[in-house]
Motif scaffolding. Structure first.
Motif, PDB file in Angstrom:
ATOM      1  N   GLU A  34       9.836   7.843 -23.740  1.00  0.00           N
ATOM      2  CA  GLU A  34      10.895   8.188 -24.683  1.00  0.00           C
ATOM      3  C   GLU A  34      10.310   9.091 -25.779  1.00  0.00           C
ATOM      4  O   GLU A  34      10.178   8.691 -26.944  1.00  0.00           O
ATOM      5  CB  GLU A  34      11.530   6.944 -25.293  1.00  0.00           C
ATOM      6  CG  GLU A  34      12.339   6.122 -24.291  1.00  0.00           C
ATOM      7  CD  GLU A  34      13.202   5.067 -24.956  1.00  0.00           C
ATOM      8  OE1 GLU A  34      13.341   5.097 -26.196  1.00  0.00           O
ATOM      9  OE2 GLU A  34      13.749   4.216 -24.231  1.00  0.00           O
ATOM     10  N   PRO A  35       9.947  10.333 -25.423  1.00  0.00           N
ATOM     11  CA  PRO A  35       9.303  11.215 -26.409  1.00  0.00           C
ATOM     12  C   PRO A  35      10.193  11.559 -27.594  1.00  0.00           C
ATOM     13  O   PRO A  35       9.684  11.756 -28.706  1.00  0.00           O
ATOM     14  CB  PRO A  35       8.950  12.460 -25.583  1.00  0.00           C
ATOM     15  CG  PRO A  35       9.905  12.432 -24.427  1.00  0.00           C
ATOM     16  CD  PRO A  35      10.099  10.989 -24.112  1.00  0.00           C
ATOM     17  N   ASP A  36      11.513  11.630 -27.374  1.00  0.00           N
ATOM     18  CA  ASP A  36      12.408  11.953 -28.490  1.00  0.00           C
ATOM     19  C   ASP A  36      12.290  10.902 -29.596  1.00  0.00           C
ATOM     20  O   ASP A  36      12.150  11.232 -30.779  1.00  0.00           O
ATOM     21  CB  ASP A  36      13.858  12.033 -28.004  1.00  0.00           C
ATOM     22  CG  ASP A  36      14.085  13.154 -27.012  1.00  0.00           C
ATOM     23  OD1 ASP A  36      13.396  13.162 -25.974  1.00  0.00           O
ATOM     24  OD2 ASP A  36      14.945  14.014 -27.250  1.00  0.00           O
ATOM     25  N   ASN A  37      12.345   9.639 -29.189  1.00  0.00           N
ATOM     26  CA  ASN A  37      12.240   8.562 -30.175  1.00  0.00           C
ATOM     27  C   ASN A  37      10.849   8.528 -30.805  1.00  0.00           C
ATOM     28  O   ASN A  37      10.713   8.252 -32.005  1.00  0.00           O
ATOM     29  CB  ASN A  37      12.548   7.217 -29.527  1.00  0.00           C
ATOM     30  CG  ASN A  37      14.039   7.024 -29.295  1.00  0.00           C
ATOM     31  OD1 ASN A  37      14.862   7.568 -30.027  1.00  0.00           O
ATOM     32  ND2 ASN A  37      14.392   6.259 -28.282  1.00  0.00           N
TER      33      ASN A  37
ATOM     34  N   VAL B 155      10.056  16.652 -25.407  1.00  0.00           N
ATOM     35  CA  VAL B 155      11.323  16.246 -26.014  1.00  0.00           C
ATOM     36  C   VAL B 155      12.499  16.905 -25.296  1.00  0.00           C
ATOM     37  O   VAL B 155      12.438  18.071 -24.919  1.00  0.00           O
ATOM     38  CB  VAL B 155      11.327  16.618 -27.508  1.00  0.00           C
ATOM     39  CG1 VAL B 155      12.721  16.570 -28.089  1.00  0.00           C
ATOM     40  CG2 VAL B 155      10.391  15.687 -28.280  1.00  0.00           C
TER      41      VAL B 155
ATOM     42  N   ALA C 298       6.001  16.606 -28.572  1.00  0.00           N
ATOM     43  CA  ALA C 298       7.057  17.581 -28.834  1.00  0.00           C
ATOM     44  C   ALA C 298       7.410  18.408 -27.599  1.00  0.00           C
ATOM     45  O   ALA C 298       8.583  18.734 -27.377  1.00  0.00           O
ATOM     46  CB  ALA C 298       6.647  18.505 -29.979  1.00  0.00           C
TER      47      ALA C 298
ATOM     48  N   ALA D 208       8.865  11.075 -31.365  1.00  0.00           N
ATOM     49  CA  ALA D 208       8.787  12.159 -32.345  1.00  0.00           C
ATOM     50  C   ALA D 208       9.556  11.800 -33.615  1.00  0.00           C
ATOM     51  O   ALA D 208       9.083  12.052 -34.737  1.00  0.00           O
ATOM     52  CB  ALA D 208       9.340  13.447 -31.747  1.00  0.00           C
ATOM     53  N   ARG D 209      10.731  11.205 -33.452  1.00  0.00           N
ATOM     54  CA  ARG D 209      11.536  10.850 -34.632  1.00  0.00           C
ATOM     55  C   ARG D 209      10.814   9.813 -35.497  1.00  0.00           C
ATOM     56  O   ARG D 209      10.826   9.900 -36.728  1.00  0.00           O
ATOM     57  CB  ARG D 209      12.892  10.302 -34.188  1.00  0.00           C
ATOM     58  CG  ARG D 209      13.803  11.352 -33.549  1.00  0.00           C
ATOM     59  CD  ARG D 209      15.197  10.791 -33.306  1.00  0.00           C
ATOM     60  NE  ARG D 209      16.059  11.730 -32.607  1.00  0.00           N
ATOM     61  CZ  ARG D 209      16.316  11.681 -31.306  1.00  0.00           C
ATOM     62  NH1 ARG D 209      15.788  10.713 -30.559  1.00  0.00           N
ATOM     63  NH2 ARG D 209      17.105  12.570 -30.735  1.00  0.00           N
TER      64      ARG D 209
ATOM     65  N   VAL E 120      15.524  17.886 -32.182  1.00  0.00           N
ATOM     66  CA  VAL E 120      14.246  17.356 -32.665  1.00  0.00           C
ATOM     67  C   VAL E 120      13.295  18.502 -33.008  1.00  0.00           C
ATOM     68  O   VAL E 120      12.502  18.404 -33.947  1.00  0.00           O
ATOM     69  CB  VAL E 120      13.613  16.412 -31.619  1.00  0.00           C
ATOM     70  CG1 VAL E 120      12.229  15.945 -32.068  1.00  0.00           C
ATOM     71  CG2 VAL E 120      14.516  15.203 -31.393  1.00  0.00           C
ATOM     72  N   TYR E 121      13.365  19.614 -32.250  1.00  0.00           N
ATOM     73  CA  TYR E 121      12.490  20.752 -32.527  1.00  0.00           C
ATOM     74  C   TYR E 121      12.690  21.271 -33.945  1.00  0.00           C
ATOM     75  O   TYR E 121      11.732  21.514 -34.685  1.00  0.00           O
ATOM     76  CB  TYR E 121      12.760  21.900 -31.555  1.00  0.00           C
ATOM     77  CG  TYR E 121      12.550  21.590 -30.099  1.00  0.00           C
ATOM     78  CD1 TYR E 121      11.570  20.706 -29.671  1.00  0.00           C
ATOM     79  CD2 TYR E 121      13.340  22.208 -29.125  1.00  0.00           C
ATOM     80  CE1 TYR E 121      11.377  20.429 -28.328  1.00  0.00           C
ATOM     81  CE2 TYR E 121      13.149  21.951 -27.773  1.00  0.00           C
ATOM     82  CZ  TYR E 121      12.173  21.067 -27.377  1.00  0.00           C
ATOM     83  OH  TYR E 121      11.990  20.803 -26.044  1.00  0.00           O
TER      84      TYR E 121
ATOM     85  N   ASP F 160      15.913  16.522 -26.589  1.00  0.00           N
ATOM     86  CA  ASP F 160      16.920  16.879 -27.586  1.00  0.00           C
ATOM     87  C   ASP F 160      16.397  18.039 -28.432  1.00  0.00           C
ATOM     88  O   ASP F 160      15.470  17.869 -29.231  1.00  0.00           O
ATOM     89  CB  ASP F 160      17.224  15.668 -28.469  1.00  0.00           C
ATOM     90  CG  ASP F 160      18.250  15.968 -29.550  1.00  0.00           C
ATOM     91  OD1 ASP F 160      18.771  17.103 -29.577  1.00  0.00           O
ATOM     92  OD2 ASP F 160      18.523  15.062 -30.362  1.00  0.00           O
TER      93      ASP F 160
END
Length: 298
Positions: free
Chosen positions: A116-119, A144, A141, A121-122, A149-150, A146
């Motif tokens: 879950e790279p998006d989570n 990701v 990153a 990163a957040r 997120v970038y 989404d």
């Protein structure tokens, strides 16, 4: 019964021996944990679970429960446990536990392990500097999904780590909308911080990028660089740039403006600028190129 009887009698070591025969049954583990916690025997429970993970019949529940107890009572030991036994853990359950315990670094590790790279990163951005690490963030990153997120990452780096922004943008170059990145940079008032990135992506000839680069070149007093930019990359607001440079104190920049007017077939303006700058040859060339007697007469 033997385990609980030993605990009641204060014989914790004997209770552990009996407990090891119980916790290998996944259905009985929760009851044993509850009993120990209700009795306030946190350390004894951890000792039991630490012995339990070494058994041949050790199952996911024991490894996961030990992680939960580390998060609750000995957080300093949790990361090592996650790294050693990551494949034997109920990751979603530990994710919830780490969120509740505010163990952000461990939470990032679990999100990465759970793909879950998006989570991840957040969490790194929301709980920096504890959860953030630059090299790890770059690795995450590029995975990701989404795109939002970038751009959140660009804003985060602008505020918290401006010296590392260009390094981040290098790894995101193929994934971001460069015009949108320019928008984020403009909103923050920090175009110059990403000059190297903008120059690197100018090859795509995107209007927003070209406008940004040209603006930076004017600010830097680089008339030669600006002239090369407007010759090579034609997708920019030409008349706005020429209009801004028309009254520039530097003759070099005014010549760039005159060249833009010629390229845009604004012959009258080109002639007027050449005359004003005492460049009759340029004025004659512009008038000739116009093919318009009225321009020449003026």
């Amino acid at each position: 019964a033997v385990c609980y009887g030993c605990l009641a009698a204060g014989e914790t070591k004997l209770a552990q021996l009996a407990g090891l025969a119980v916790v290998v049954n996944a259905d009985d583990l929760d009851e044993v944990v509850s009993h120990y916690l209700a009795a306030g025997l946190d350390d004894e429970l951890i000792a039991l679970l630490e012995s339990g993970i070494g058994l041949d019949r050790a199952h996911m529940g024991i490894f996961t429960e030990l992680g939960i107890q580390y998060a609750r009572a000995r957080p300093a030991k949790l990361m090592e446990h996650l790294k050693l036994f990551g494949s034997r853990l109920n990751v979603p359950r530990l994710i919830r536990v780490c969120e509740e315990a505010h163990l952000w670094k461990e939470l990032v590790f679990l999100y990465i392990a759970y793909d879950e790279p998006d989570n991840a990163a957040r969490v790194m951005m929301a709980h920096a500097p504890v959860a953030w690490e630059h090299v790890l963030f770059k690795d995450v990153a590029v995975k990701v999904a989404d795109a939002g997120v970038y751009y959140a990452a660009v804003s985060f780096y602008l505020e918290a780590h401006p010296d590392l922004l260009v390094d981040l943008l290098k790894v995101l170059e193929a994934r971001v909308d460069h015009a949108r990145v320019v928008g984020v940079l403009r909103s923050a008032g920090h175009l110059a911080l990403a000059k190297d990135y903008l120059l690197a992506v100018q090859k795509a000839d995107i209007p927003a990028v070209n406008d940004a680069v040209n603006e930076l070149l004017v600010e830097a007093g680089d008339a030669e660089g600006l002239a090369e930019s407007v010759r090579t990359y034609t997708n920019f607001d030409a008349l706005a740039l020429a209009g801004a440079l028309k009254a520039h104190p530097s003759p070099s920049f005014r010549r760039v403006a005159a060249g833009i007017f010629r390229a845009q077939a604004k012959w009258g303006l080109a002639v007027d600028m050449a005359v004003a700058d005492g460049a009759p040859k340029d004025a004659i060339a512009a008038a000739a190129a116009s093919g318009d007697a009225a321009v020449a007469d003026a």
